[in-house]
Structures are given as C-alpha cells and as structure tokens.
Design a protein around this motif. Structure first.
Motif, PDB file in Angstrom:
ATOM      1  N   PRO A 347       0.831  -1.199   0.000  1.00 28.19           N
ATOM      2  CA  PRO A 347       0.000   0.000   0.000  1.00 28.19           C
ATOM      3  C   PRO A 347       0.869   1.256   0.000  1.00 28.19           C
ATOM      4  O   PRO A 347       2.093   1.168  -0.172  1.00 28.19           O
ATOM      5  N   GLU A 348       0.259   2.396   0.261  1.00 28.25           N
ATOM      6  CA  GLU A 348       1.031   3.635   0.380  1.00 28.25           C
ATOM      7  C   GLU A 348       1.904   3.559   1.622  1.00 28.25           C
ATOM      8  O   GLU A 348       1.692   2.725   2.525  1.00 28.25           O
ATOM      9  N   GLN A 349       2.928   4.425   1.667  1.00 33.97           N
ATOM     10  CA  GLN A 349       3.934   4.321   2.720  1.00 33.97           C
ATOM     11  C   GLN A 349       3.352   4.411   4.126  1.00 33.97           C
ATOM     12  O   GLN A 349       3.766   3.667   5.028  1.00 33.97           O
ATOM     13  N   ALA A 350       2.388   5.310   4.333  1.00 31.31           N
ATOM     14  CA  ALA A 350       1.836   5.471   5.686  1.00 31.31           C
ATOM     15  C   ALA A 350       1.232   4.162   6.182  1.00 31.31           C
ATOM     16  O   ALA A 350       1.397   3.785   7.360  1.00 31.31           O
ATOM     17  N   GLU A 351       0.538   3.439   5.309  1.00 27.75           N
ATOM     18  CA  GLU A 351      -0.052   2.173   5.730  1.00 27.75           C
ATOM     19  C   GLU A 351       1.033   1.098   5.870  1.00 27.75           C
ATOM     20  O   GLU A 351       0.940   0.225   6.741  1.00 27.75           O
ATOM     21  N   GLN A 352       2.066   1.161   5.042  1.00 26.43           N
ATOM     22  CA  GLN A 352       3.190   0.245   5.219  1.00 26.43           C
ATOM     23  C   GLN A 352       3.762   0.380   6.631  1.00 26.43           C
ATOM     24  O   GLN A 352       4.021  -0.625   7.308  1.00 26.43           O
ATOM     25  N   LEU A 353       3.961   1.615   7.055  1.00 24.01           N
ATOM     26  CA  LEU A 353       4.536   1.867   8.375  1.00 24.01           C
ATOM     27  C   LEU A 353       3.613   1.356   9.480  1.00 24.01           C
ATOM     28  O   LEU A 353       4.070   0.782  10.481  1.00 24.01           O
ATOM     29  N   ALA A 354       2.297   1.554   9.304  1.00 27.50           N
ATOM     30  CA  ALA A 354       1.336   1.108  10.311  1.00 27.50           C
ATOM     31  C   ALA A 354       1.304  -0.418  10.394  1.00 27.50           C
ATOM     32  O   ALA A 354       1.253  -0.994  11.486  1.00 27.50           O
ATOM     33  N   ILE A 355       1.333  -1.068   9.240  1.00 25.43           N
ATOM     34  CA  ILE A 355       1.347  -2.539   9.214  1.00 25.43           C
ATOM     35  C   ILE A 355       2.629  -3.062   9.848  1.00 25.43           C
ATOM     36  O   ILE A 355       2.608  -3.997  10.656  1.00 25.43           O
ATOM     37  N   ALA A 356       3.756  -2.454   9.482  1.00 25.11           N
ATOM     38  CA  ALA A 356       5.043  -2.888  10.034  1.00 25.11           C
ATOM     39  C   ALA A 356       5.069  -2.730  11.549  1.00 25.11           C
ATOM     40  O   ALA A 356       5.631  -3.580  12.266  1.00 25.11           O
ATOM     41  N   ALA A 357       4.463  -1.659  12.069  1.00 26.03           N
ATOM     42  CA  ALA A 357       4.442  -1.442  13.514  1.00 26.03           C
ATOM     43  C   ALA A 357       3.683  -2.566  14.220  1.00 26.03           C
ATOM     44  O   ALA A 357       4.105  -3.043  15.287  1.00 26.03           O
ATOM     45  N   ILE A 358       2.572  -3.007  13.626  1.00 30.38           N
ATOM     46  CA  ILE A 358       1.794  -4.102  14.214  1.00 30.38           C
ATOM     47  C   ILE A 358       2.601  -5.395  14.209  1.00 30.38           C
ATOM     48  O   ILE A 358       2.649  -6.127  15.212  1.00 30.38           O
ATOM     49  N   LEU A 359       3.250  -5.683  13.100  1.00 32.47           N
ATOM     50  CA  LEU A 359       4.033  -6.918  12.993  1.00 32.47           C
ATOM     51  C   LEU A 359       5.295  -6.857  13.853  1.00 32.47           C
ATOM     52  O   LEU A 359       5.725  -7.871  14.410  1.00 32.47           O
ATOM     53  N   ASN A 360       5.878  -5.666  13.971  1.00 35.80           N
ATOM     54  CA  ASN A 360       7.023  -5.515  14.887  1.00 35.80           C
ATOM     55  C   ASN A 360       6.615  -5.806  16.327  1.00 35.80           C
ATOM     56  O   ASN A 360       7.357  -6.446  17.080  1.00 35.80           O
ATOM     57  N   ASN A 361       5.436  -5.322  16.700  1.00 35.41           N
ATOM     58  CA  ASN A 361       4.949  -5.571  18.056  1.00 35.41           C
ATOM     59  C   ASN A 361       4.702  -7.058  18.275  1.00 35.41           C
ATOM     60  O   ASN A 361       5.015  -7.599  19.347  1.00 35.41           O
ATOM     61  N   ALA A 362       4.160  -7.732  17.252  1.00 34.63           N
ATOM     62  CA  ALA A 362       3.957  -9.181  17.351  1.00 34.63           C
ATOM     63  C   ALA A 362       5.289  -9.890  17.556  1.00 34.63           C
ATOM     64  O   ALA A 362       5.384 -10.837  18.350  1.00 34.63           O
ATOM     65  N   ASP A 363       6.321  -9.418  16.866  1.00 33.76           N
ATOM     66  CA  ASP A 363       7.662 -10.010  17.036  1.00 33.76           C
ATOM     67  C   ASP A 363       8.189  -9.799  18.447  1.00 33.76           C
ATOM     68  O   ASP A 363       8.856 -10.675  19.021  1.00 33.76           O
ATOM     69  N   ARG A 364       7.918  -8.634  19.028  1.00 31.17           N
ATOM     70  CA  ARG A 364       8.373  -8.369  20.398  1.00 31.17           C
ATOM     71  C   ARG A 364       7.677  -9.313  21.388  1.00 31.17           C
ATOM     72  O   ARG A 364       8.317  -9.837  22.309  1.00 31.17           O
ATOM     73  N   VAL A 365       6.385  -9.520  21.187  1.00 29.69           N
ATOM     74  CA  VAL A 365       5.649 -10.441  22.063  1.00 29.69           C
ATOM     75  C   VAL A 365       6.227 -11.846  21.954  1.00 29.69           C
ATOM     76  O   VAL A 365       6.481 -12.515  22.952  1.00 29.69           O
ATOM     77  N   ILE A 366       6.465 -12.281  20.714  1.00 33.30           N
ATOM     78  CA  ILE A 366       7.029 -13.618  20.485  1.00 33.30           C
ATOM     79  C   ILE A 366       8.420 -13.710  21.105  1.00 33.30           C
ATOM     80  O   ILE A 366       8.764 -14.702  21.755  1.00 33.30           O
TER      81      ILE A 366
END
Length: 401
Positions: A347-366
C-alpha cells in the motif's frame, strides 16, 4: 533430606525388564512409537500393517515404564510410557523397564537420565564408536550404580520437576499461539484483505527494483588487505536475527564472499538456500559489518518502509515466488536479477509503516515469550541438577504452596 539418606544401588535392584511380544496379524494395523533423543519424549509413527512388519520383533507398550532406544541411548533417547501408550507397539530396540514397587519412581528415573550423570551412565553402557555402533548393553545398563533417595523423596522431586515442565509447556504453547496469530496477521495485512482504520487506497504490485536498490555497494578487489570488519556469513543469520557474536577479520584474511557493504536500515535476503529464510534487518550495531555475497542487500528507496519489506520476505506470496525460482535446481539459490524481479504487494507508505508497527509488536511479544521459555528451561536444568544430586532439598509442603 540429608546427603547420607541417599543410597547407592544397582539399577537392576530397583527396576525390571518387561516385555510382551506381539503376535503380529498380517492384515491388522499397528501404531508404533519412536523415542526422541535428548529426553524429548515419545512420538507416534505412521500406522503400519502387520504384513509390512514381516518378521520384525515388536512388543506391546507397557504403561509407566522407563523406555530406552538402545541405538541412541548415549544421546539420552530415554522416555517414560503412560496409559496413553496402551495398545501401541515398540521395536525390540526399545526395551522397557518397570520400577519395582516401593523402590523407584518412573518419573524420577526418567529425569535422572536427562542429567549429565545419567548421560554419563548411558554412555558407559554404550561402548563402541559413534552412531549405530554405540548400542546400549542392557546388562551393563542394569548393573549401573546410581544414588537415589527413598521412594517418597523421589516422588516429591518428580512432582517438582513435572510442575516446571507444565510451566514450560504453557509458555511454549503461548509462544506457538503468538506465532500462529502473527502468521494470520501477515496473511491479512500484507495482502490487503484486512485494512487498517483510516486507509483505503488500493494496494499495488511492485517489482523489487522499484522498491529497493539491490547490492548497492560492495567491496572492490583493490580494498586494502588490512581493512578490518566483522563478517556476516550465511551461518550467522537465522530467520529474523543476526548472531550477536560475529568474527572480526580483515579483507586479506576474509573469505572471498565477504563483499556486501551494509548500512543501518538495510535488509538482508538470503539468496543461497533461500527456503531456510535467513533474512534479517541490519541495525546500527551492524554498521561495521560486511556480509557474504550469499545475501542480497536491499536498501529501500524513498516512499517505502524497510520494516514492511522485511516482513514481506516471510509472506506466503514471497515464499511461493522464491520456491518457483529454485524448483528443480541442484543448488538452491537465486541471483541478483531474480531478486530484482521479485514482486511485492504494498500500500502507500503510511499504511506500510502502520502494518510494520503491528508486525514488529507481534515479534516483540514472540521474542519475550521465547525468552521466558528459555529462562524456564535453564532454571529447570539447574534445579534438576541440584535435586538429582541431593544438593537441594524440597519438602512436600513447598509443592502444595
């Protein structure tokens, strides 16, 4: 319990071998068990017909027994059987030993053979070279001398360690559940099937060379031989992570593959055996590193997110693209032109950043859960060492608490 309350006994004085041969019926299906090494328990094999067993000697599994794989006993291929294993069969290479009443606790013995002392005894009873030549001598095994407390203390120790195992299993299950949740999230967020609030612009498909420069900078052959750096080889990267300890070398001493210049924010894509997914992000701590040419170094262009690209490398779509490129190859690898043509749905960059933030947080939990599992395992190992040698005492009331 005092150290003097522990007694030396031969295994043969507290356990006895049990065996009930199977009268194999050619048309009947049988469920076989296997034994994992390193004390990791039993597993079920695929059902097998009596006809395919042929003349092999097999035995009915008896519950509440210590069971040993005589071929890999030296690797701690030892487990305990339970009521759940009734009706299954075991190879003649998996002898079973039942504790004598009032003499030994099966869980205590199972844990004992997961300790260095237990492994030493298994190795002593398994003479010969490595592998299948190191077969456990059952007489020698039964003649092994061990130190044990009374039966009640054995049971208390077993209960303590079983409690730790349950805690480890709970943490491991939470970790696996979090991994599965992240996989679902990736399947939804990286494809546009699930949109985040505030975003509606269409996803577009881009080739890698539109999103990132590939191998933008490499060391030249005329680089000074005393140029010093830390080297990242293929072996130093596992999915999502670069090893903490990296060897320091010089250009003159380094392997010829040490060429890729890195910068913080770059993404490493493993081009050799890419099915192993040895992809990772380059952080500031890797600023002085040089990577193997077995990686493609991806430097994102303006308007794109390096974190989004990193996560996309593990997506189902990317895995399928790479698998198609290496199918049929004797040496599973992709080249730079292959990498540049890989397609990314974004998607556009702003949504890329938002998606990446969610997946980064999932990685931190894991990551936190993985660290918890590792810590619990380490603590259990230390506790088991102390309990199994009598260096630490534990009372039944402590378990009740």
């Amino acid at each position: 319990m005092r150290d003097s309350d522990w007694n030396e006994v031969s295994l043969g004085d507290i356990i006895e071998k049990v065996s009930k041969p199977v009268d194999v019926e050619p048309h009947q299906l049988y469920r076989q068990i296997g034994i994992r090494s390193h004390g990791k328990g039993l597993f079920d094999k695929e059902p097998v017909s009596g006809a395919s067993l042929g003349d092999k000697r097999v035995f009915w599994v008896e519950p509440d027994c210590l069971i040993v794989n005589i071929v890999f006993a030296w690797e701690m291929a030892v487990a305990r059987t339970t009521e759940n294993d009734i009706g299954k069969i075991a190879s003649h290479r998996f002898p079973m030993f039942k504790p004598l009443p009032g003499k030994a606790d099966v869980d205590f013995l199972t844990y004992l053979f997961q300790t260095p002392i237990g492994r030493h005894l298994l190795t002593l009873a398994s003479p010969g070279g490595a592998g299948r030549n190191k077969t456990l001598g059952q007489d020698a095994f039964l003649n092994s001398v061990i130190r044990v407390p009374n039966i009640e203390t054995q049971r208390i120790i077993s209960r303590a360690l079983i409690t730790w195992d349950r805690a480890i299993n709970v943490a491991a299950q939470l970790c696996e559940s979090s991994r599965n949740q992240k996989t679902v999230l990736m399947g939804e967020l990286l494809t546009g099937r699930r949109r985040l609030p505030g975003f509606s612009a269409q996803f577009s498909q881009r080739e890698m060379h539109h999103i990132a420069d590939v191998d933008r900078k490499s060391l030249l052959n005329n680089t000074q031989s005393n140029y010093s750096f830390r080297y990242i080889s293929l072996a130093d990267v596992e999915p999502g992570r670069i090893a903490d300890l990296l060897p320091r070398t010089t250009f003159g001493e380094a392997p010829s593959r040490a060429r890729r210049v890195l910068a913080p924010g770059d993404v490493l894509l493993s081009t050799v055996r890419p099915n192993l997914m040895g992809h990772a992000r380059v952080t500031c701590s890797h600023a002085d590193c040089i990577a193997s040419t077995g990686f493609a170094v991806l430097t994102v262009k303006d308007g794109f997110s390096a974190d989004y690209l990193f996560h996309y490398l593990f997506s189902k779509n990317m895995i399928e693209q790479i698998n198609q490129l290496v199918t049929g190859s004797n040496y599973p690898a992709i080249n730079s032109s292959d990498v540049q043509r890989l397609k990314i749905y974004c998607p556009e960059q702003a949504e890329q950043l938002a998606i990446a933030a969610i997946l980064n947080n999932a990685d931190r939990v894991i990551g936190n859960l993985e660290a918890q599992v590792s810590r619990l395992k380490s603590e259990k190992t230390g506790l088991m060492q102390q309990l199994m040698t009598g260096k630490r005492q534990i009372q039944a009331r402590e378990l009740a608490a």
